[in-house]
Write an enzyme that holds these catalytic residues in place. Structure first.
Site, PDB file in Angstrom:
ATOM      1  N   SER A 286       1.290  -1.261  -0.103  1.00  0.00           N
ATOM      2  CA  SER A 286      -0.234  -0.013   0.230  1.00  0.00           C
ATOM      3  C   SER A 286       0.974   1.581   0.478  1.00  0.00           C
ATOM      4  O   SER A 286       1.508   1.495  -1.399  1.00  0.00           O
ATOM      5  CB  SER A 286      -1.032   0.118   1.483  1.00  0.00           C
ATOM      6  OG  SER A 286      -1.711   0.673   1.198  1.00  0.00           O
ATOM      7  N   ASP A 297      10.191   5.437 -10.344  1.00  0.00           N
ATOM      8  CA  ASP A 297      10.147   6.276 -11.511  1.00  0.00           C
ATOM      9  C   ASP A 297      10.414   7.301 -11.726  1.00  0.00           C
ATOM     10  O   ASP A 297      10.349   7.296 -12.879  1.00  0.00           O
ATOM     11  CB  ASP A 297       7.967   6.049 -11.196  1.00  0.00           C
ATOM     12  CG  ASP A 297       7.473   5.102 -12.095  1.00  0.00           C
ATOM     13  OD1 ASP A 297       8.095   4.387 -11.755  1.00  0.00           O
ATOM     14  OD2 ASP A 297       6.006   5.140 -11.558  1.00  0.00           O
ATOM     15  N   LYS A 311      -0.995  -4.526  -3.137  1.00  0.00           N
ATOM     16  CA  LYS A 311      -2.071  -3.635  -2.572  1.00  0.00           C
ATOM     17  C   LYS A 311      -2.370  -2.210  -3.253  1.00  0.00           C
ATOM     18  O   LYS A 311      -1.579  -1.404  -2.731  1.00  0.00           O
ATOM     19  CB  LYS A 311      -2.486  -3.654  -1.190  1.00  0.00           C
ATOM     20  CG  LYS A 311      -3.539  -3.249  -1.193  1.00  0.00           C
ATOM     21  CD  LYS A 311      -3.546  -2.952   0.497  1.00  0.00           C
ATOM     22  CE  LYS A 311      -5.000  -2.670   1.035  1.00  0.00           C
ATOM     23  NZ  LYS A 311      -5.229  -1.101   0.345  1.00  0.00           N
TER      24      LYS A 311
END
Length: 542
Positions: A286, A297, A311
């Site tokens: 999460s 990224d 999740k």
């Protein structure tokens, strides 16, 4: 019935515009009302309407996804305490030893420390009611010790070296629950911070720890999110902001009824430069995945460890009138490159596993980590396969990354099986290691405190002696754990490190515990290797 009707009214108000366009929704709600009304008023026997309603809500949510859940009022309170960052109580860390509550450490400057309660004290009675030797559950004891701020509780204490019981009146207060387990300089110029959850105070704790390490000369940082199951979205955003440049996207959410929401870095972070290594494993989930995905990224840092949990569903809490709560999934998380973090939870979950044939989707989802281990994923990176349809590129260096179920690290670290044996697992599972440590501390606390006034001295010179190992084996025999010499010798270095780490925790705190235990953590050691051997620069050219 009133609870169900109020719940339905709340939902109806929130979805009024949709229902106006879809008469089927109104018909479904009328059907539910009529069924509940008929059962409550016409059924042959009396029924518990609250229980019926709760079961109905639970069954409805079970048709959706694994993370849409219902919690009753008591569960909501317990669930929120760690994330809110505090609870109200007497402020002690304790361990149950042979039906007696032994205080490991009073919380610094907390209610118990203020009245003179010490580490090693045993609480034998609360408000004149015995809690020692009566086989009372830990939960029942915690219920007696906790209570509203400024309320008083009377404790009867037995202290080693004092013949008579001691009596203390403690005024309860708010006790902090910290998000940070540890923060220290692991090597010159390299700092280490471990976060156990994302709560209301996480960003504040992290900033304070970061600045303190920077004062000590930190240039590079290892951020440990292993085992961090997540928490508040805002806490994850605030943490990611510490590392990213202004207007860099951290995460976005989008759902059927929830429009896309973008969350950007403000550019106010305190570690926007400097080398960064993030540690993750299969239990990082999460909010941990949001932070890790954003860092990966944007090519801001290197990720080390094993594939994260996966999740990526956003839950909105819906408070019900009696204090209970529904956490309803309304959207999905996406990383800056557009990766969906969420692993499959429908009929495609673990589709190719013969062991799960015939299992329902919820069971398949719950057994995902076991299946990862069975497939060899925890041991070999080449056991993990992503389809090209899930391929994405990082924002700056255009490195290939994949979505569809967690964050895959840049450097894979297999799960350590070299020192773990059945004998060791039984020692841990039956509490032998923790109990032996607690008894050792209780018997030697004074001499240890006199001999090791500073942790560095303890860390460099203290060693587990043969007597303590003999006590471990004797305790194992008492618990009917069959001795296996080969397994014992294989696990001995790990057992010694765990014992030393637990002693350090009891004498000081969790910070010192991790300084000891991290010497056996392969992901931590790999992170140091990445920073020290120019591996970092090969992955992220400066």
């Amino acid at each position: 019935m009133k609870k169900l009707l109020i719940f339905i009214i709340c939902i109806c108000v929130g979805m009024a515009s949709m229902q106006a366009q879809n008469t089927g929704n109104a018909a479904a709600i009328r059907k539910l009302q009529m069924a509940e009304f008929a059962i409550a008023n016409l059924y042959v026997d009396s029924v518990d309407e609250n229980k019926l309603v709760e079961e109905a809500i639970i069954r409805m949510l079970a048709q959706l996804d694994p993370h849409s859940t219902y919690n009753n009022a008591e569960e909501v309170k317990k669930m929120n305490e760690p994330l809110q960052g505090n609870f109200e109580g007497i402020g002690v860390q304790f361990q149950m030893i042979e039906d007696t509550l032994l205080i490991i450490q009073p919380v610094s400057n907390g209610p118990s420390e203020k009245v003179g309660i010490l580490a090693g004290d045993r609480i034998v009675a609360v408000n004149d009611s015995a809690i020692a030797g009566v086989k009372m559950s830990t939960e029942d004891i915690m219920t007696r010790l906790r209570g509203p701020k400024d309320s008083e509780v009377k404790l009867t204490i037995v202290r080693r070296g004092v013949d008579d019981p001691l009596y203390f009146t403690v005024k309860r207060d708010k006790i902090p629950i910290l998000s940070l387990d540890a923060s220290y300089m692991i090597q010159p110029k390299i700092g280490y911070i471990r976060i156990n959850r994302f709560g209301a105070t996480t960003a504040e704790e992290f900033t304070a720890a970061l600045k303190e390490l920077q004062k000590q000369g930190m240039k590079d940082l290892i951020l440990d999110l292993q085992g961090n199951g997540g928490g508040y979205l805002n806490a994850a955003i605030d943490l990611a902001n510490e590392f990213l440049q202004q207007k860099e996207l951290i995460v976005y959410t989008e759902g059927r009824a929830a429009q896309r929401s973008n969350f950007y870095a403000k550019g106010t972070g305190n570690f926007k430069n400097g080398r960064l290594v993030v540690l993750v494993d299969e239990y990082s989930a999460s909010a941990s995945e949001i932070v890790t995905g954003a860092i990966q990224d944007w090519d801001r840092g290197v990720v080390v460890g094993r594939r994260t949990f996966g999740k990526g569903l956003v839950q909105r809490p819906i408070d019900l009138p009696d204090g209970s709560m529904i956490r309803l999934t309304i959207a999905r998380y996406y990383t800056p490159s557009g990766r969906c973090i969420q692993k499959p939870y429908d009929h495609t979950a673990n589709l190719d596993s013969p062991r799960l044939q015939g299992k329902d989707t919820q069971e398949k989802y719950n057994m995902d980590l076991i299946e990862r281990f069975n497939r060899g994923e925890m041991m070999h990176a080449d056991s993990i396969h992503f389809p090209d349809s899930l391929k994405n590129s990082t924002k700056k260096l255009k490195r290939t990354v994949y979505g569809g179920g967690g964050i895959m690290p840049d450097y894979f670290v297999p799960i350590d099986t070299t020192q773990y044996t059945d004998y060791h697992r039984n020692l841990v599972a039956k509490g032998v290691v923790i109990k032996a440590t607690t008894k050792y501390i209780e018997s030697h606390r004074k001499e240890l405190q006199e001999q090791y006034k500073k942790f560095d001295t303890f860390n460099n010179k203290f060693e587990i002696d043969e007597q303590m190992l003999a006590d471990i084996r004797a305790a194992a025999d008492k618990e009917k754990i069959e001795f296996n010499e080969e397994q014992y010798n294989k696990s001995l270095p790990l057992i010694k490190t765990q014992l030393k780490a637990l002693i350090a925790r009891d004498l000081w705190d969790m910070n010192e515990y991790f300084q000891v235990i991290n010497t056996t953590n392969n992901s931590v050691q790999q992170a140091l290797k990445v920073l020290n051997e120019k591996i970092y620069e090969k992955k992220l050219p400066l």
